[in-house]
Design a protein around this motif. Structure first.
Motif, PDB file in Angstrom:
ATOM      1  N   TYR A  16       0.802  -1.046   0.033  1.00 16.21           N
ATOM      2  CA  TYR A  16       0.124   0.097   0.026  1.00 16.21           C
ATOM      3  C   TYR A  16       0.914   1.214   0.078  1.00 16.21           C
ATOM      4  CZ  TYR A  16      -3.619  -3.146   1.294  1.00 16.21           C
ATOM      5  OH  TYR A  16      -4.600  -4.262   1.267  1.00 16.21           O
ATOM      6  N   TRP A  17       0.384   2.321  -0.567  1.00 18.82           N
ATOM      7  CA  TRP A  17       0.874   3.622  -0.579  1.00 18.82           C
ATOM      8  C   TRP A  17      -0.276   4.401   0.379  1.00 18.82           C
ATOM      9  CZ3 TRP A  17       2.564   6.030  -5.597  1.00 18.82           C
ATOM     10  CH2 TRP A  17       3.551   5.517  -6.354  1.00 18.82           C
ATOM     11  N   ILE A  18       0.162   5.016   1.285  1.00 20.24           N
ATOM     12  CA  ILE A  18      -0.469   5.858   2.301  1.00 20.24           C
ATOM     13  C   ILE A  18      -0.025   7.288   1.956  1.00 20.24           C
ATOM     14  CG2 ILE A  18      -1.243   6.575   4.486  1.00 20.24           C
ATOM     15  CD1 ILE A  18      -0.596   3.564   5.459  1.00 20.24           C
ATOM     16  N   VAL A  19      -0.954   7.997   1.057  1.00 18.47           N
ATOM     17  CA  VAL A  19      -0.387   9.305   0.822  1.00 18.47           C
ATOM     18  C   VAL A  19      -1.151  10.353   1.120  1.00 18.47           C
ATOM     19  CG1 VAL A  19      -0.272  10.868  -1.351  1.00 18.47           C
ATOM     20  CG2 VAL A  19      -0.030   8.175  -1.594  1.00 18.47           C
ATOM     21  N   LEU A  20      -0.521  11.472   1.818  1.00 17.63           N
ATOM     22  CA  LEU A  20      -1.157  12.937   2.141  1.00 17.63           C
ATOM     23  C   LEU A  20      -0.577  13.726   1.337  1.00 17.63           C
ATOM     24  CD1 LEU A  20      -0.560  12.494   6.167  1.00 17.63           C
ATOM     25  CD2 LEU A  20      -2.579  12.329   4.724  1.00 17.63           C
ATOM     26  N   SER A  60      -3.362  15.018  13.709  1.00 18.39           N
ATOM     27  CA  SER A  60      -3.272  15.914  12.765  1.00 18.39           C
ATOM     28  C   SER A  60      -3.039  15.345  11.407  1.00 18.39           C
ATOM     29  CB  SER A  60      -2.292  17.033  12.813  1.00 18.39           C
ATOM     30  OG  SER A  60      -0.939  16.673  12.961  1.00 18.39           O
ATOM     31  N   ALA A  61      -3.457  15.818  10.268  1.00 12.29           N
ATOM     32  CA  ALA A  61      -3.144  15.536   8.850  1.00 12.29           C
ATOM     33  C   ALA A  61      -2.579  16.553   8.074  1.00 12.29           C
ATOM     34  CB  ALA A  61      -4.150  14.622   8.209  1.00 12.29           C
ATOM     35  N   THR A  62      -1.587  16.503   7.176  1.00  8.41           N
ATOM     36  CA  THR A  62      -1.135  17.367   6.581  1.00  8.41           C
ATOM     37  C   THR A  62      -1.402  17.629   5.288  1.00  8.41           C
ATOM     38  OG1 THR A  62       0.971  15.984   5.800  1.00  8.41           O
ATOM     39  CG2 THR A  62       1.212  17.296   7.926  1.00  8.41           C
ATOM     40  N   GLY A  63      -2.511  17.025   4.716  1.00  8.33           N
ATOM     41  CA  GLY A  63      -3.005  16.828   3.395  1.00  8.33           C
ATOM     42  C   GLY A  63      -4.092  15.798   3.185  1.00  8.33           C
ATOM     43  N   ARG A  64      -4.483  15.829   2.062  1.00 12.85           N
ATOM     44  CA  ARG A  64      -5.505  15.150   1.451  1.00 12.85           C
ATOM     45  C   ARG A  64      -5.184  13.638   1.425  1.00 12.85           C
ATOM     46  NH1 ARG A  64      -8.588  16.083  -4.390  1.00 12.85           N
ATOM     47  NH2 ARG A  64      -9.935  14.444  -4.102  1.00 12.85           N
ATOM     48  N   PRO A  65      -5.824  12.726   1.995  1.00 11.78           N
ATOM     49  CA  PRO A  65      -5.225  11.261   1.879  1.00 11.78           C
ATOM     50  C   PRO A  65      -5.677  10.541   0.944  1.00 11.78           C
ATOM     51  CG  PRO A  65      -7.369  11.555   3.504  1.00 11.78           C
ATOM     52  CD  PRO A  65      -7.003  13.048   3.017  1.00 11.78           C
ATOM     53  N   TYR A  66      -4.785   9.411   0.446  1.00 10.33           N
ATOM     54  CA  TYR A  66      -5.095   8.579  -0.626  1.00 10.33           C
ATOM     55  C   TYR A  66      -4.607   7.261  -0.289  1.00 10.33           C
ATOM     56  CZ  TYR A  66      -5.604  12.614  -4.052  1.00 10.33           C
ATOM     57  OH  TYR A  66      -6.013  13.662  -4.712  1.00 10.33           O
ATOM     58  N   LEU A  67      -5.273   6.279  -0.351  1.00 10.38           N
ATOM     59  CA  LEU A  67      -4.935   4.887  -0.103  1.00 10.38           C
ATOM     60  C   LEU A  67      -5.033   4.279  -1.645  1.00 10.38           C
ATOM     61  CD1 LEU A  67      -4.181   2.571   1.688  1.00 10.38           C
ATOM     62  CD2 LEU A  67      -6.523   2.144   1.968  1.00 10.38           C
ATOM     63  N   VAL A  68      -3.671   3.707  -1.954  1.00 13.24           N
ATOM     64  CA  VAL A  68      -3.426   2.926  -3.038  1.00 13.24           C
ATOM     65  C   VAL A  68      -3.151   1.687  -2.715  1.00 13.24           C
ATOM     66  CG1 VAL A  68      -2.356   2.927  -5.443  1.00 13.24           C
ATOM     67  CG2 VAL A  68      -2.623   5.006  -4.178  1.00 13.24           C
ATOM     68  N   GLU A  69      -3.779   0.495  -3.260  1.00  7.48           N
ATOM     69  CA  GLU A  69      -3.381  -0.918  -2.970  1.00  7.48           C
ATOM     70  C   GLU A  69      -2.710  -1.355  -4.289  1.00  7.48           C
ATOM     71  OE1 GLU A  69      -6.133  -4.296  -1.644  1.00  7.48           O
ATOM     72  OE2 GLU A  69      -6.392  -3.862  -3.855  1.00  7.48           O
ATOM     73  N   PHE A  70      -1.799  -2.185  -4.055  1.00  5.55           N
ATOM     74  CA  PHE A  70      -0.865  -2.872  -5.236  1.00  5.55           C
ATOM     75  C   PHE A  70      -0.986  -4.477  -4.830  1.00  5.55           C
ATOM     76  CE2 PHE A  70       0.850   1.208  -5.106  1.00  5.55           C
ATOM     77  CZ  PHE A  70       1.312   1.574  -6.505  1.00  5.55           C
ATOM     78  N   PRO A  71      -0.547  -5.301  -5.765  1.00  4.57           N
ATOM     79  CA  PRO A  71      -0.881  -6.595  -5.514  1.00  4.57           C
ATOM     80  C   PRO A  71       0.451  -7.141  -4.555  1.00  4.57           C
ATOM     81  CG  PRO A  71      -0.225  -6.203  -7.710  1.00  4.57           C
ATOM     82  CD  PRO A  71      -0.336  -5.077  -6.959  1.00  4.57           C
ATOM     83  N   SER A  72       1.412  -6.557  -4.269  1.00  2.00           N
ATOM     84  CA  SER A  72       2.506  -6.873  -3.301  1.00  2.00           C
ATOM     85  C   SER A  72       3.359  -5.763  -2.961  1.00  2.00           C
ATOM     86  CB  SER A  72       3.356  -7.778  -3.932  1.00  2.00           C
ATOM     87  OG  SER A  72       4.213  -7.126  -5.130  1.00  2.00           O
ATOM     88  N   TYR A  73       3.802  -5.968  -1.691  1.00  3.56           N
ATOM     89  CA  TYR A  73       4.651  -4.698  -1.369  1.00  3.56           C
ATOM     90  C   TYR A  73       5.787  -4.500  -2.325  1.00  3.56           C
ATOM     91  CZ  TYR A  73       8.131  -2.707   1.991  1.00  3.56           C
ATOM     92  OH  TYR A  73       9.079  -1.902   2.770  1.00  3.56           O
ATOM     93  N   GLU A  74       6.372  -5.403  -2.851  1.00  5.01           N
ATOM     94  CA  GLU A  74       7.339  -5.502  -4.032  1.00  5.01           C
ATOM     95  C   GLU A  74       6.926  -4.568  -5.085  1.00  5.01           C
ATOM     96  OE1 GLU A  74       8.321  -8.530  -1.160  1.00  5.01           O
ATOM     97  OE2 GLU A  74       6.518  -8.443  -2.645  1.00  5.01           O
ATOM     98  N   ALA A  75       5.715  -4.612  -5.378  1.00  8.15           N
ATOM     99  CA  ALA A  75       5.089  -4.148  -6.422  1.00  8.15           C
ATOM    100  C   ALA A  75       5.094  -2.463  -6.071  1.00  8.15           C
ATOM    101  CB  ALA A  75       3.814  -4.565  -7.148  1.00  8.15           C
TER     102      ALA A  75
END
Length: 110
Positions: A16-20, A60-75
């Motif tokens: 996963y990417w956890i993006v702010l 607190s949060a520093t921005g707009r959150p996104y959650l991106v799923e990938f088939p594996s940690y390596e990907a």
């Protein structure tokens, strides 16, 4: 594409990417997303959440959150480190500031 055995006692964890994202110039942000979106998809990435409506319940949060799923940690790592994504990062300079965490998913014991 790798076949996954659903009968396996333990499935491999996803990545996963956890993006702010703090977007500074929404009008120009589309330049980045037009390149990054298809690139993430080419690594099997898909956006599971995009914080159009978000409540910071604690901390607190520093921005707009996104959650991106990938088939594996390596990907997830390979996508971020790819030459294509490194070029996409340059497209958002002075347009958006991102905090990105790459994390391995959790697979509970059966």
């Amino acid at each position: 594409m790798t076949e996954v055995n659903l009968q396996s006692p333990k499935a491999a964890p996803k990545g996963y990417w956890i993006v702010l994202a703090n977007v500074l110039d929404m009008a120009r942000f589309g330049t980045y997303t037009a390149v990054a979106g298809p690139l993430l998809a080419s690594f099997g990435g898909r956006v599971l959440a995009r914080g159009n409506v978000t409540v910071v319940a604690e901390g607190s949060a520093t921005g707009r959150p996104y959650l991106v799923e990938f088939p594996s940690y390596e990907a997830a790592q390979a996508c971020f480190n790819s030459p294509g994504y490194q070029e996409a990062i340059k497209l958002r300079e002075r347009i958006a500031k991102f905090d990105i965490l790459i994390t391995e998913g959790f697979v509970p014991e059966a």
